[in-house]
Motif scaffolding. Structure first.
Motif, PDB file in Angstrom:
ATOM      1  N   SER A   7       0.828  -1.208   0.000  1.00  0.00           N
ATOM      2  CA  SER A   7       0.000   0.000   0.000  1.00  0.00           C
ATOM      3  C   SER A   7       0.861   1.256   0.000  1.00  0.00           C
ATOM      4  O   SER A   7       0.566   2.227  -0.699  1.00  0.00           O
ATOM      5  N   ALA A   8       1.915   1.241   0.771  1.00  0.00           N
ATOM      6  CA  ALA A   8       2.824   2.386   0.822  1.00  0.00           C
ATOM      7  C   ALA A   8       3.494   2.591  -0.529  1.00  0.00           C
ATOM      8  O   ALA A   8       3.657   3.729  -0.975  1.00  0.00           O
ATOM      9  N   LEU A   9       3.874   1.511  -1.188  1.00  0.00           N
ATOM     10  CA  LEU A   9       4.508   1.629  -2.497  1.00  0.00           C
ATOM     11  C   LEU A   9       3.549   2.203  -3.535  1.00  0.00           C
ATOM     12  O   LEU A   9       3.917   3.058  -4.328  1.00  0.00           O
ATOM     13  N   VAL A  10       2.318   1.739  -3.519  1.00  0.00           N
ATOM     14  CA  VAL A  10       1.327   2.246  -4.463  1.00  0.00           C
ATOM     15  C   VAL A  10       1.053   3.721  -4.203  1.00  0.00           C
ATOM     16  O   VAL A  10       0.990   4.529  -5.130  1.00  0.00           O
ATOM     17  N   ALA A  11       0.893   4.088  -2.960  1.00  0.00           N
ATOM     18  CA  ALA A  11       0.618   5.484  -2.621  1.00  0.00           C
ATOM     19  C   ALA A  11       1.797   6.371  -2.997  1.00  0.00           C
ATOM     20  O   ALA A  11       1.619   7.478  -3.517  1.00  0.00           O
ATOM     21  N   THR A  12       2.989   5.896  -2.764  1.00  0.00           N
ATOM     22  CA  THR A  12       4.176   6.685  -3.053  1.00  0.00           C
ATOM     23  C   THR A  12       4.430   6.790  -4.546  1.00  0.00           C
ATOM     24  O   THR A  12       5.022   7.763  -5.015  1.00  0.00           O
ATOM     25  N   LEU A  15       3.810  10.085  -6.807  1.00  0.00           N
ATOM     26  CA  LEU A  15       4.567  11.304  -6.508  1.00  0.00           C
ATOM     27  C   LEU A  15       4.439  12.322  -7.643  1.00  0.00           C
ATOM     28  O   LEU A  15       4.384  11.966  -8.811  1.00  0.00           O
ATOM     29  N   THR A  16       4.428  13.582  -7.290  1.00  0.00           N
ATOM     30  CA  THR A  16       4.394  14.643  -8.302  1.00  0.00           C
ATOM     31  C   THR A  16       5.796  14.933  -8.802  1.00  0.00           C
ATOM     32  O   THR A  16       6.780  14.450  -8.247  1.00  0.00           O
ATOM     33  N   GLY A  17       5.908  15.745  -9.829  1.00  0.00           N
ATOM     34  CA  GLY A  17       7.212  16.108 -10.371  1.00  0.00           C
ATOM     35  C   GLY A  17       8.091  16.774  -9.340  1.00  0.00           C
ATOM     36  O   GLY A  17       9.288  16.516  -9.274  1.00  0.00           O
ATOM     37  N   ALA A  18       7.524  17.635  -8.515  1.00  0.00           N
ATOM     38  CA  ALA A  18       8.311  18.318  -7.485  1.00  0.00           C
ATOM     39  C   ALA A  18       8.848  17.326  -6.470  1.00  0.00           C
ATOM     40  O   ALA A  18       9.991  17.436  -6.027  1.00  0.00           O
ATOM     41  N   ALA A  19       8.032  16.361  -6.120  1.00  0.00           N
ATOM     42  CA  ALA A  19       8.481  15.356  -5.159  1.00  0.00           C
ATOM     43  C   ALA A  19       9.579  14.496  -5.771  1.00  0.00           C
ATOM     44  O   ALA A  19      10.523  14.102  -5.081  1.00  0.00           O
ATOM     45  N   ASN A  20       9.466  14.202  -7.062  1.00  0.00           N
ATOM     46  CA  ASN A  20      10.512  13.430  -7.727  1.00  0.00           C
ATOM     47  C   ASN A  20      11.819  14.215  -7.775  1.00  0.00           C
ATOM     48  O   ASN A  20      12.891  13.635  -7.650  1.00  0.00           O
ATOM     49  N   ALA A  21      11.737  15.511  -7.964  1.00  0.00           N
ATOM     50  CA  ALA A  21      12.941  16.335  -7.954  1.00  0.00           C
ATOM     51  C   ALA A  21      13.585  16.298  -6.578  1.00  0.00           C
ATOM     52  O   ALA A  21      14.808  16.203  -6.461  1.00  0.00           O
ATOM     53  N   SER A  22      12.779  16.361  -5.553  1.00  0.00           N
ATOM     54  CA  SER A  22      13.286  16.275  -4.195  1.00  0.00           C
ATOM     55  C   SER A  22      13.901  14.903  -3.943  1.00  0.00           C
ATOM     56  O   SER A  22      14.959  14.791  -3.333  1.00  0.00           O
ATOM     57  N   LEU A  23      13.232  13.868  -4.420  1.00  0.00           N
ATOM     58  CA  LEU A  23      13.749  12.510  -4.252  1.00  0.00           C
ATOM     59  C   LEU A  23      15.087  12.372  -4.959  1.00  0.00           C
ATOM     60  O   LEU A  23      16.020  11.789  -4.415  1.00  0.00           O
ATOM     61  N   SER A  24      15.186  12.918  -6.154  1.00  0.00           N
ATOM     62  CA  SER A  24      16.439  12.849  -6.900  1.00  0.00           C
ATOM     63  C   SER A  24      17.568  13.492  -6.102  1.00  0.00           C
ATOM     64  O   SER A  24      18.670  12.955  -6.034  1.00  0.00           O
ATOM     65  N   SER A  25      17.281  14.622  -5.491  1.00  0.00           N
ATOM     66  CA  SER A  25      18.272  15.302  -4.667  1.00  0.00           C
ATOM     67  C   SER A  25      18.672  14.446  -3.472  1.00  0.00           C
ATOM     68  O   SER A  25      19.852  14.340  -3.140  1.00  0.00           O
ATOM     69  N   ASP A  26      17.684  13.811  -2.841  1.00  0.00           N
ATOM     70  CA  ASP A  26      17.960  12.949  -1.692  1.00  0.00           C
ATOM     71  C   ASP A  26      18.789  11.738  -2.107  1.00  0.00           C
ATOM     72  O   ASP A  26      19.709  11.326  -1.396  1.00  0.00           O
ATOM     73  N   VAL A  27      18.463  11.162  -3.258  1.00  0.00           N
ATOM     74  CA  VAL A  27      19.199   9.993  -3.748  1.00  0.00           C
ATOM     75  C   VAL A  27      20.650  10.369  -4.023  1.00  0.00           C
ATOM     76  O   VAL A  27      21.561   9.578  -3.755  1.00  0.00           O
ATOM     77  N   GLU A  43      10.305   1.024  -7.949  1.00  0.00           N
ATOM     78  CA  GLU A  43      11.665   1.345  -7.517  1.00  0.00           C
ATOM     79  C   GLU A  43      11.725   2.760  -6.940  1.00  0.00           C
ATOM     80  O   GLU A  43      12.389   2.995  -5.923  1.00  0.00           O
ATOM     81  N   THR A  44      11.024   3.681  -7.577  1.00  0.00           N
ATOM     82  CA  THR A  44      10.971   5.055  -7.078  1.00  0.00           C
ATOM     83  C   THR A  44      10.316   5.101  -5.698  1.00  0.00           C
ATOM     84  O   THR A  44      10.795   5.790  -4.793  1.00  0.00           O
ATOM     85  N   ALA A  45       9.249   4.347  -5.539  1.00  0.00           N
ATOM     86  CA  ALA A  45       8.567   4.293  -4.247  1.00  0.00           C
ATOM     87  C   ALA A  45       9.479   3.699  -3.186  1.00  0.00           C
ATOM     88  O   ALA A  45       9.524   4.181  -2.053  1.00  0.00           O
ATOM     89  N   SER A  46      10.225   2.673  -3.554  1.00  0.00           N
ATOM     90  CA  SER A  46      11.156   2.061  -2.609  1.00  0.00           C
ATOM     91  C   SER A  46      12.224   3.056  -2.181  1.00  0.00           C
ATOM     92  O   SER A  46      12.574   3.136  -1.005  1.00  0.00           O
ATOM     93  N   LEU A  47      12.737   3.817  -3.141  1.00  0.00           N
ATOM     94  CA  LEU A  47      13.738   4.837  -2.806  1.00  0.00           C
ATOM     95  C   LEU A  47      13.173   5.861  -1.844  1.00  0.00           C
ATOM     96  O   LEU A  47      13.835   6.265  -0.890  1.00  0.00           O
ATOM     97  N   HIS A  48      11.938   6.265  -2.097  1.00  0.00           N
ATOM     98  CA  HIS A  48      11.291   7.243  -1.225  1.00  0.00           C
ATOM     99  C   HIS A  48      11.202   6.704   0.204  1.00  0.00           C
ATOM    100  O   HIS A  48      11.501   7.411   1.168  1.00  0.00           O
TER     101      HIS A  48
END
Length: 69
Positions: A7-12, A15-27, A43-48
């Motif tokens: 459920s967490a993976l599906v919800a995550t 993500l919006t473009g802004a959240a993906n940009a933030s995730l990219s920075s965190d990664v 995979e993106t959800a797992s990274l988050h």
């Protein structure tokens, strides 16, 4: 437990473009030079979950690198 994680993976995955940009920075903190643009939604959800979850910095770095490499 598997249902909760799924459920967490599906919800995550929504993500919006802004959240993906933030995730990219965190990664980049854990895997400098990593490109997450070609990763699947799961995979993106797992990274988050990894970068925002518990664990030591070393554990996060190893988990992130397993996904992006």
């Amino acid at each position: 437990m598997k249902t909760l994680i799924a459920s967490a993976l599906v919800a995550t995955a929504a993500l919006t473009g802004a959240a993906n940009a933030s995730l990219s920075s965190d990664v980049q903190t854990y895997a400098p030079g990593a490109d997450i643009s070609s990763l699947s939604a799961a995979e993106t959800a797992s990274l988050h979950l990894i970068v925002n979850g518990g664990g030591t910095e070393s554990e996060k770095r190893n988990a992130v690198r397993k996904i992006v490499n």
